[in-house]
Design a protein around this motif. Structure first.
Motif, PDB file in Angstrom:
ATOM      1  N   THR A 143      51.768 -41.991  38.478  1.00 37.64           N
ATOM      2  CA  THR A 143      50.845 -43.274  38.425  1.00 37.64           C
ATOM      3  C   THR A 143      50.983 -43.957  39.437  1.00 37.64           C
ATOM      4  N   SER A 144      52.023 -43.102  41.025  1.00 41.53           N
ATOM      5  CA  SER A 144      52.161 -44.208  41.912  1.00 41.53           C
ATOM      6  C   SER A 144      50.472 -43.492  42.794  1.00 41.53           C
ATOM      7  N   THR A 145      50.987 -42.335  43.161  1.00 41.63           N
ATOM      8  CA  THR A 145      49.841 -42.034  43.488  1.00 41.63           C
ATOM      9  C   THR A 145      47.881 -41.263  43.217  1.00 41.63           C
ATOM     10  N   GLY A 146      48.277 -41.451  42.391  1.00 45.74           N
ATOM     11  CA  GLY A 146      46.666 -40.942  41.249  1.00 45.74           C
ATOM     12  C   GLY A 146      46.345 -39.655  40.839  1.00 45.74           C
ATOM     13  N   THR A 147      47.885 -38.393  41.207  1.00 46.04           N
ATOM     14  CA  THR A 147      47.732 -36.923  42.011  1.00 46.04           C
ATOM     15  C   THR A 147      48.294 -36.535  39.895  1.00 46.04           C
ATOM     16  N   VAL A 148      47.022 -35.179  40.073  1.00 45.30           N
ATOM     17  CA  VAL A 148      46.495 -35.034  38.474  1.00 45.30           C
ATOM     18  C   VAL A 148      46.699 -33.682  38.711  1.00 45.30           C
ATOM     19  N   THR A 149      47.911 -33.315  38.101  1.00 48.64           N
ATOM     20  CA  THR A 149      48.282 -31.641  38.770  1.00 48.64           C
ATOM     21  C   THR A 149      48.069 -30.951  36.796  1.00 48.64           C
ATOM     22  N   ASP A 150      47.384 -29.753  36.875  1.00 45.87           N
ATOM     23  CA  ASP A 150      47.219 -28.596  36.456  1.00 45.87           C
ATOM     24  C   ASP A 150      48.946 -28.757  35.451  1.00 45.87           C
ATOM     25  N   ILE A 151      49.301 -28.171  34.154  1.00 52.60           N
ATOM     26  CA  ILE A 151      50.167 -27.900  33.846  1.00 52.60           C
ATOM     27  C   ILE A 151      49.831 -27.052  32.858  1.00 52.60           C
ATOM     28  N   ALA A 152      49.826 -25.279  32.743  1.00 44.47           N
ATOM     29  CA  ALA A 152      49.823 -24.339  32.203  1.00 44.47           C
ATOM     30  C   ALA A 152      50.068 -24.549  30.832  1.00 44.47           C
ATOM     31  N   TYR A 153      49.276 -23.795  29.456  1.00 36.35           N
ATOM     32  CA  TYR A 153      49.663 -23.607  28.403  1.00 36.35           C
ATOM     33  C   TYR A 153      49.694 -22.344  28.468  1.00 36.35           C
ATOM     34  N   THR A 154      51.134 -22.119  27.734  1.00 38.64           N
ATOM     35  CA  THR A 154      51.040 -20.501  26.728  1.00 38.64           C
ATOM     36  C   THR A 154      50.408 -20.408  26.080  1.00 38.64           C
ATOM     37  N   SER A 155      49.822 -21.071  24.987  1.00 42.70           N
ATOM     38  CA  SER A 155      48.359 -20.487  24.260  1.00 42.70           C
ATOM     39  C   SER A 155      47.680 -21.632  24.379  1.00 42.70           C
ATOM     40  N   THR A 156      46.311 -21.770  24.650  1.00 49.84           N
ATOM     41  CA  THR A 156      45.493 -23.190  23.775  1.00 49.84           C
ATOM     42  C   THR A 156      45.227 -23.500  22.753  1.00 49.84           C
ATOM     43  N   PRO A 157      45.880 -24.724  22.777  1.00 53.69           N
ATOM     44  CA  PRO A 157      45.765 -25.401  21.178  1.00 53.69           C
ATOM     45  C   PRO A 157      44.636 -26.148  21.006  1.00 53.69           C
ATOM     46  N   ASP A 158      44.260 -26.181  19.149  1.00 52.06           N
ATOM     47  CA  ASP A 158      42.946 -26.991  19.266  1.00 52.06           C
ATOM     48  C   ASP A 158      43.215 -28.318  19.641  1.00 52.06           C
ATOM     49  N   GLU A 159      42.018 -28.591  19.937  1.00 49.17           N
ATOM     50  CA  GLU A 159      41.975 -30.557  19.868  1.00 49.17           C
ATOM     51  C   GLU A 159      43.731 -31.257  19.896  1.00 49.17           C
ATOM     52  N   VAL A 160      44.215 -31.620  20.251  1.00 49.96           N
ATOM     53  CA  VAL A 160      44.988 -32.135  20.657  1.00 49.96           C
ATOM     54  C   VAL A 160      44.633 -33.881  20.155  1.00 49.96           C
ATOM     55  N   PHE A 161      45.034 -34.788  19.147  1.00 46.20           N
ATOM     56  CA  PHE A 161      44.603 -36.051  19.280  1.00 46.20           C
ATOM     57  C   PHE A 161      45.889 -36.739  19.101  1.00 46.20           C
ATOM     58  N   GLY A 162      47.246 -36.929  19.941  1.00 45.36           N
ATOM     59  CA  GLY A 162      48.074 -38.107  19.671  1.00 45.36           C
ATOM     60  C   GLY A 162      49.689 -36.367  20.561  1.00 45.36           C
ATOM     61  N   ILE A 163      49.724 -37.677  21.705  1.00 42.25           N
ATOM     62  CA  ILE A 163      50.698 -36.793  21.977  1.00 42.25           C
ATOM     63  C   ILE A 163      51.891 -38.001  22.391  1.00 42.25           C
ATOM     64  N   THR A 164      52.717 -37.664  22.659  1.00 41.45           N
ATOM     65  CA  THR A 164      54.440 -38.386  22.581  1.00 41.45           C
ATOM     66  C   THR A 164      55.113 -38.220  22.793  1.00 41.45           C
ATOM     67  N   TRP A 165      55.804 -38.989  24.291  1.00 42.30           N
ATOM     68  CA  TRP A 165      57.280 -38.592  24.713  1.00 42.30           C
ATOM     69  C   TRP A 165      58.663 -38.297  22.942  1.00 42.30           C
ATOM     70  N   ASP A 166      59.740 -37.813  23.240  1.00 43.47           N
ATOM     71  CA  ASP A 166      60.441 -37.601  22.012  1.00 43.47           C
ATOM     72  C   ASP A 166      62.256 -37.968  22.735  1.00 43.47           C
ATOM     73  N   PRO A 167      62.905 -39.013  22.950  1.00 45.38           N
ATOM     74  CA  PRO A 167      63.948 -38.909  23.603  1.00 45.38           C
ATOM     75  C   PRO A 167      65.053 -37.864  23.459  1.00 45.38           C
ATOM     76  N   LEU A 168      65.127 -37.189  22.032  1.00 45.57           N
ATOM     77  CA  LEU A 168      65.766 -35.557  22.143  1.00 45.57           C
ATOM     78  C   LEU A 168      65.060 -34.912  22.959  1.00 45.57           C
ATOM     79  N   GLY A 169      64.373 -34.975  23.267  1.00 46.96           N
ATOM     80  CA  GLY A 169      64.267 -33.475  24.354  1.00 46.96           C
ATOM     81  C   GLY A 169      62.885 -33.097  22.625  1.00 46.96           C
ATOM     82  N   PRO A 170      62.806 -31.539  23.247  1.00 52.70           N
ATOM     83  CA  PRO A 170      62.500 -30.786  22.420  1.00 52.70           C
ATOM     84  C   PRO A 170      62.728 -30.236  21.272  1.00 52.70           C
ATOM     85  N   TRP A 171      63.919 -30.453  20.690  1.00 52.95           N
ATOM     86  CA  TRP A 171      64.439 -29.672  20.005  1.00 52.95           C
ATOM     87  C   TRP A 171      64.962 -30.298  18.505  1.00 52.95           C
ATOM     88  N   GLY A 172      64.789 -31.795  19.277  1.00 53.55           N
ATOM     89  CA  GLY A 172      64.579 -33.126  18.271  1.00 53.55           C
ATOM     90  C   GLY A 172      66.622 -33.277  18.366  1.00 53.55           C
TER      91      GLY A 172
END
Length: 125
Positions: free
Chosen positions: A91-120
């Motif tokens: 957000t400070s530069t507007g730079t967009v960086t692609d992140i590789a998927y390990t598998s392509t999901p179907d359409e994603v309708f929402g994403i969020t940050w989890d404060p407990l990390g990827p394993w809750g």
């Protein structure tokens, strides 16, 4: 704090997702069918007017955004099937960086940050 919403205006476009960053800036991504599809905007908190921040232009159906306070980046998903994208946005530069998927999901309708990390609350594997 109160979970109360107050309408402030009409963005004038088809917003598919919104998120605040740690400074209180509200971002909106326009979905397919909007006049500026796959574009990221800042939202004026007084009248809901949109100001272009960065053109994303990748993926196809669906747009989702979320802010991660751990690294200060916005994250964006778009597309489905074989043309999905996952990206970080500085957000400070507007730079967009692609992140590789390990598998392509179907359409994603929402994403969020989890404060407990990827394993809750279970901790790491």
């Amino acid at each position: 704090d109160t979970a109360e919403l107050t309408p402030i205006g009409n963005t004038g476009d088809r917003v598919a997702g919104i998120t605040f960053d740690s400074t209180g800036t509200l971002y909106a991504v326009i979905g397919d069918g909007g006049s500026s599809s796959e574009e990221l905007f800042t939202v004026n908190l007084t009248d809901a007017s949109l100001t272009s921040f960065v053109v994303l232009g990748d993926g196809s159906d669906g747009e989702s955004i979320s802010y991660c306070p751990d690294d200060g980046l916005l994250y964006h998903t778009s597309g489905r099937d074989t043309n999905g994208v996952f990206q970080s946005i500085d957000t400070s530069t507007g730079t967009v960086t692609d992140i590789a998927y390990t598998s392509t999901p179907d359409e994603v309708f929402g994403i969020t940050w989890d404060p407990l990390g990827p394993w809750g609350s279970q901790g790491s594997p």
